[in-house]
Write a protein that holds these residues in place. Structure first.
Motif, PDB file in Angstrom:
ATOM      1  N   LEU A   1       5.697 -94.627 -33.740  1.00 58.83           N
ATOM      2  CA  LEU A   1       6.515 -93.452 -34.076  1.00 58.83           C
ATOM      3  C   LEU A   1       5.757 -92.148 -33.848  1.00 58.83           C
ATOM      4  O   LEU A   1       6.335 -91.151 -33.418  1.00 58.83           O
ATOM      5  N   ASP A   2       4.456 -92.149 -34.129  1.00 61.51           N
ATOM      6  CA  ASP A   2       3.652 -90.936 -33.940  1.00 61.51           C
ATOM      7  C   ASP A   2       3.480 -90.583 -32.468  1.00 61.51           C
ATOM      8  O   ASP A   2       3.295 -89.408 -32.132  1.00 61.51           O
ATOM      9  N   ASN A   3       3.512 -91.573 -31.589  1.00 63.69           N
ATOM     10  CA  ASN A   3       3.196 -91.338 -30.181  1.00 63.69           C
ATOM     11  C   ASN A   3       4.366 -91.489 -29.220  1.00 63.69           C
ATOM     12  O   ASN A   3       4.207 -91.212 -28.032  1.00 63.69           O
ATOM     13  N   ALA A   4       5.501 -91.916 -29.701  1.00 67.22           N
ATOM     14  CA  ALA A   4       6.660 -92.077 -28.819  1.00 67.22           C
ATOM     15  C   ALA A   4       7.160 -90.710 -28.365  1.00 67.22           C
ATOM     16  O   ALA A   4       7.413 -89.835 -29.191  1.00 67.22           O
ATOM     17  N   PRO A   5       7.311 -90.519 -27.072  1.00 66.02           N
ATOM     18  CA  PRO A   5       7.803 -89.221 -26.583  1.00 66.02           C
ATOM     19  C   PRO A   5       9.212 -88.909 -27.076  1.00 66.02           C
ATOM     20  O   PRO A   5       9.579 -87.740 -27.186  1.00 66.02           O
ATOM     21  N   GLN A   6       9.974 -89.931 -27.418  1.00 69.47           N
ATOM     22  CA  GLN A   6      11.321 -89.700 -27.933  1.00 69.47           C
ATOM     23  C   GLN A   6      11.272 -88.947 -29.260  1.00 69.47           C
ATOM     24  O   GLN A   6      12.120 -88.096 -29.533  1.00 69.47           O
ATOM     25  N   MET A   7      10.269 -89.259 -30.087  1.00 70.00           N
ATOM     26  CA  MET A   7      10.124 -88.567 -31.372  1.00 70.00           C
ATOM     27  C   MET A   7       9.721 -87.107 -31.145  1.00 70.00           C
ATOM     28  O   MET A   7      10.237 -86.203 -31.797  1.00 70.00           O
ATOM     29  N   THR A   8       8.811 -86.886 -30.219  1.00 66.19           N
ATOM     30  CA  THR A   8       8.376 -85.524 -29.894  1.00 66.19           C
ATOM     31  C   THR A   8       9.547 -84.713 -29.348  1.00 66.19           C
ATOM     32  O   THR A   8       9.739 -83.555 -29.728  1.00 66.19           O
ATOM     33  N   ALA A   9      10.327 -85.326 -28.474  1.00 65.86           N
ATOM     34  CA  ALA A   9      11.493 -84.639 -27.905  1.00 65.86           C
ATOM     35  C   ALA A   9      12.516 -84.307 -28.990  1.00 65.86           C
ATOM     36  O   ALA A   9      13.117 -83.230 -28.977  1.00 65.86           O
ATOM     37  N   GLY A  10      12.687 -85.208 -29.943  1.00 61.21           N
ATOM     38  CA  GLY A  10      13.611 -84.946 -31.053  1.00 61.21           C
ATOM     39  C   GLY A  10      13.145 -83.775 -31.894  1.00 61.21           C
ATOM     40  O   GLY A  10      13.948 -82.918 -32.283  1.00 61.21           O
ATOM     41  N   SER A  11      11.854 -83.712 -32.159  1.00 59.73           N
ATOM     42  CA  SER A  11      11.296 -82.577 -32.919  1.00 59.73           C
ATOM     43  C   SER A  11      11.498 -81.276 -32.168  1.00 59.73           C
ATOM     44  O   SER A  11      11.815 -80.243 -32.767  1.00 59.73           O
ATOM     45  N   GLU A  12      11.306 -81.308 -30.860  1.00 56.43           N
ATOM     46  CA  GLU A  12      11.486 -80.099 -30.042  1.00 56.43           C
ATOM     47  C   GLU A  12      12.950 -79.655 -30.056  1.00 56.43           C
ATOM     48  O   GLU A  12      13.241 -78.467 -30.139  1.00 56.43           O
TER      49      GLU A  12
ATOM     50  N   ILE B   1      14.223 -75.951 -31.377  1.00 56.31           N
ATOM     51  CA  ILE B   1      15.080 -75.055 -30.592  1.00 56.31           C
ATOM     52  C   ILE B   1      16.380 -74.769 -31.343  1.00 56.31           C
ATOM     53  O   ILE B   1      16.835 -73.621 -31.401  1.00 56.31           O
ATOM     54  N   GLU B   2      16.966 -75.802 -31.918  1.00 61.29           N
ATOM     55  CA  GLU B   2      18.238 -75.654 -32.633  1.00 61.29           C
ATOM     56  C   GLU B   2      18.135 -74.662 -33.793  1.00 61.29           C
ATOM     57  O   GLU B   2      19.065 -73.902 -34.056  1.00 61.29           O
ATOM     58  N   PHE B   3      17.003 -74.672 -34.497  1.00 66.42           N
ATOM     59  CA  PHE B   3      16.861 -73.833 -35.685  1.00 66.42           C
ATOM     60  C   PHE B   3      16.060 -72.558 -35.434  1.00 66.42           C
ATOM     61  O   PHE B   3      15.863 -71.766 -36.360  1.00 66.42           O
ATOM     62  N   ALA B   4      15.615 -72.320 -34.227  1.00 59.63           N
ATOM     63  CA  ALA B   4      14.729 -71.186 -33.930  1.00 59.63           C
ATOM     64  C   ALA B   4      15.358 -69.835 -34.276  1.00 59.63           C
ATOM     65  O   ALA B   4      14.724 -68.996 -34.927  1.00 59.63           O
ATOM     66  N   GLU B   5      16.578 -69.604 -33.857  1.00 57.19           N
ATOM     67  CA  GLU B   5      17.202 -68.296 -34.085  1.00 57.19           C
ATOM     68  C   GLU B   5      17.428 -68.047 -35.571  1.00 57.19           C
ATOM     69  O   GLU B   5      17.176 -66.950 -36.077  1.00 57.19           O
ATOM     70  N   ARG B   6      17.889 -69.057 -36.286  1.00 53.10           N
ATOM     71  CA  ARG B   6      18.126 -68.877 -37.722  1.00 53.10           C
ATOM     72  C   ARG B   6      16.805 -68.685 -38.463  1.00 53.10           C
ATOM     73  O   ARG B   6      16.726 -67.910 -39.420  1.00 53.10           O
TER      74      ARG B   6
ATOM     75  N   VAL C   1      18.011 -64.212 -48.984  1.00 53.20           N
ATOM     76  CA  VAL C   1      16.858 -64.945 -48.446  1.00 53.20           C
ATOM     77  C   VAL C   1      16.752 -66.318 -49.099  1.00 53.20           C
ATOM     78  O   VAL C   1      16.547 -67.326 -48.416  1.00 53.20           O
ATOM     79  N   ARG C   2      16.912 -66.377 -50.421  1.00 53.29           N
ATOM     80  CA  ARG C   2      16.840 -67.666 -51.123  1.00 53.29           C
ATOM     81  C   ARG C   2      17.926 -68.620 -50.646  1.00 53.29           C
ATOM     82  O   ARG C   2      17.669 -69.795 -50.380  1.00 53.29           O
ATOM     83  N   ARG C   3      19.153 -68.124 -50.535  1.00 52.07           N
ATOM     84  CA  ARG C   3      20.270 -68.960 -50.075  1.00 52.07           C
ATOM     85  C   ARG C   3      20.035 -69.445 -48.650  1.00 52.07           C
ATOM     86  O   ARG C   3      20.240 -70.621 -48.338  1.00 52.07           O
ATOM     87  N   THR C   4      19.619 -68.530 -47.791  1.00 53.30           N
ATOM     88  CA  THR C   4      19.377 -68.894 -46.395  1.00 53.30           C
ATOM     89  C   THR C   4      18.262 -69.923 -46.285  1.00 53.30           C
ATOM     90  O   THR C   4      18.376 -70.905 -45.561  1.00 53.30           O
ATOM     91  N   ARG C   5      17.183 -69.701 -47.030  1.00 51.52           N
ATOM     92  CA  ARG C   5      16.053 -70.632 -47.003  1.00 51.52           C
ATOM     93  C   ARG C   5      16.496 -72.022 -47.473  1.00 51.52           C
ATOM     94  O   ARG C   5      16.177 -73.035 -46.856  1.00 51.52           O
ATOM     95  N   GLU C   6      17.265 -72.055 -48.550  1.00 54.56           N
ATOM     96  CA  GLU C   6      17.746 -73.331 -49.092  1.00 54.56           C
ATOM     97  C   GLU C   6      18.693 -74.028 -48.112  1.00 54.56           C
ATOM     98  O   GLU C   6      18.586 -75.232 -47.874  1.00 54.56           O
ATOM     99  N   THR C   7      19.606 -73.264 -47.531  1.00 59.39           N
ATOM    100  CA  THR C   7      20.548 -73.819 -46.562  1.00 59.39           C
ATOM    101  C   THR C   7      19.818 -74.368 -45.347  1.00 59.39           C
ATOM    102  O   THR C   7      20.101 -75.480 -44.891  1.00 59.39           O
ATOM    103  N   LEU C   8      18.865 -73.585 -44.835  1.00 59.26           N
ATOM    104  CA  LEU C   8      18.100 -74.044 -43.679  1.00 59.26           C
ATOM    105  C   LEU C   8      17.318 -75.307 -44.002  1.00 59.26           C
ATOM    106  O   LEU C   8      17.276 -76.245 -43.199  1.00 59.26           O
ATOM    107  N   ARG C   9      16.687 -75.340 -45.169  1.00 54.43           N
ATOM    108  CA  ARG C   9      15.912 -76.510 -45.575  1.00 54.43           C
ATOM    109  C   ARG C   9      16.818 -77.743 -45.638  1.00 54.43           C
ATOM    110  O   ARG C   9      16.488 -78.807 -45.117  1.00 54.43           O
ATOM    111  N   ASP C  10      17.990 -77.591 -46.256  1.00 55.33           N
ATOM    112  CA  ASP C  10      18.921 -78.712 -46.377  1.00 55.33           C
ATOM    113  C   ASP C  10      19.429 -79.174 -45.010  1.00 55.33           C
ATOM    114  O   ASP C  10      19.453 -80.371 -44.723  1.00 55.33           O
TER     115      ASP C  10
END
Length: 163
Positions: free
Chosen positions: A25-36, A40-45, A84-93
């Motif tokens: 799991l630590d070395n599978a490129p599929q896991m790295t690609a999923g993290s990337e 990207i999905e959450f970068a703007e928020r 900020v608190r609401r946004t942080r909580e929403t993003l975390r969830d």
């Protein structure tokens, strides 16, 4: 006596492989690609949250340095702090939920690759960590990682051709 001989003969023909699940799991490129994908999905928020946090820090600093009550910033600070608190909580969830979804999907792909490798190489049983002991002779983690890297290259080439 014949039963013991039969059992010994059957076990001599049984192929068993071992997978170091954590290393896989630590070395599978599929896991790295999923993290990337998640990054990207959450970068703007995340960028917007950081901007709001910086704005909040500026307002709080202005309020601390204010010598008069000419700048009543309390309401603005409180509203922005709540946002900020609401946004942080929403993003975390949402990140937690999406991370679980992404991990489950990648885990499924990895399990399919392990099963395909086992079938192609005529393994009867594949065990994964944690186990008390597994001989390096039966460790097929590197072979499965090579297969996963090949699949990732194929997926990447297929996605490049789609665009």
């Amino acid at each position: 006596m014949a039963v013991f001989a039969l059992a010994t003969q059957a076990s001599a023909q049984t192929r068993i492989g071992y997978i170091d699940q954590k290393r896989l799991l630590d070395n599978a490129p599929q896991m790295t690609a999923g993290s990337e994908r998640l990054r990207i999905e959450f970068a703007e928020r995340d960028r917007q949250l950081k901007a709001d946090e910086a704005r909040l820090a500026q307002l709080q600093e202005r309020q601390r340095n204010a010598t008069t009550l000419d700048e009543p910033l309390g309401d603005e600070i409180e509203a922005l702090a709540r946002k900020v608190r609401r946004t942080r909580e929403t993003l975390r969830d949402e990140l937690g939920r999406r991370s679980q979804e992404e991990t489950a999907e990648r885990f499924r792909e990895i399990n399919e690759a392990v099963a395909a490798y086992a079938r192609e190489n005529r393994y009867d049983l594949i065990v994964s960590s944690p186990v008390f002991y597994a001989s390096p002779d039966i460790d097929i983690t590197d072979q499965v990682l090579a297969r996963l890297r090949q699949l990732a290259r194929q997926d990447s080439a297929g996605n490049d051709n789609d665009e």
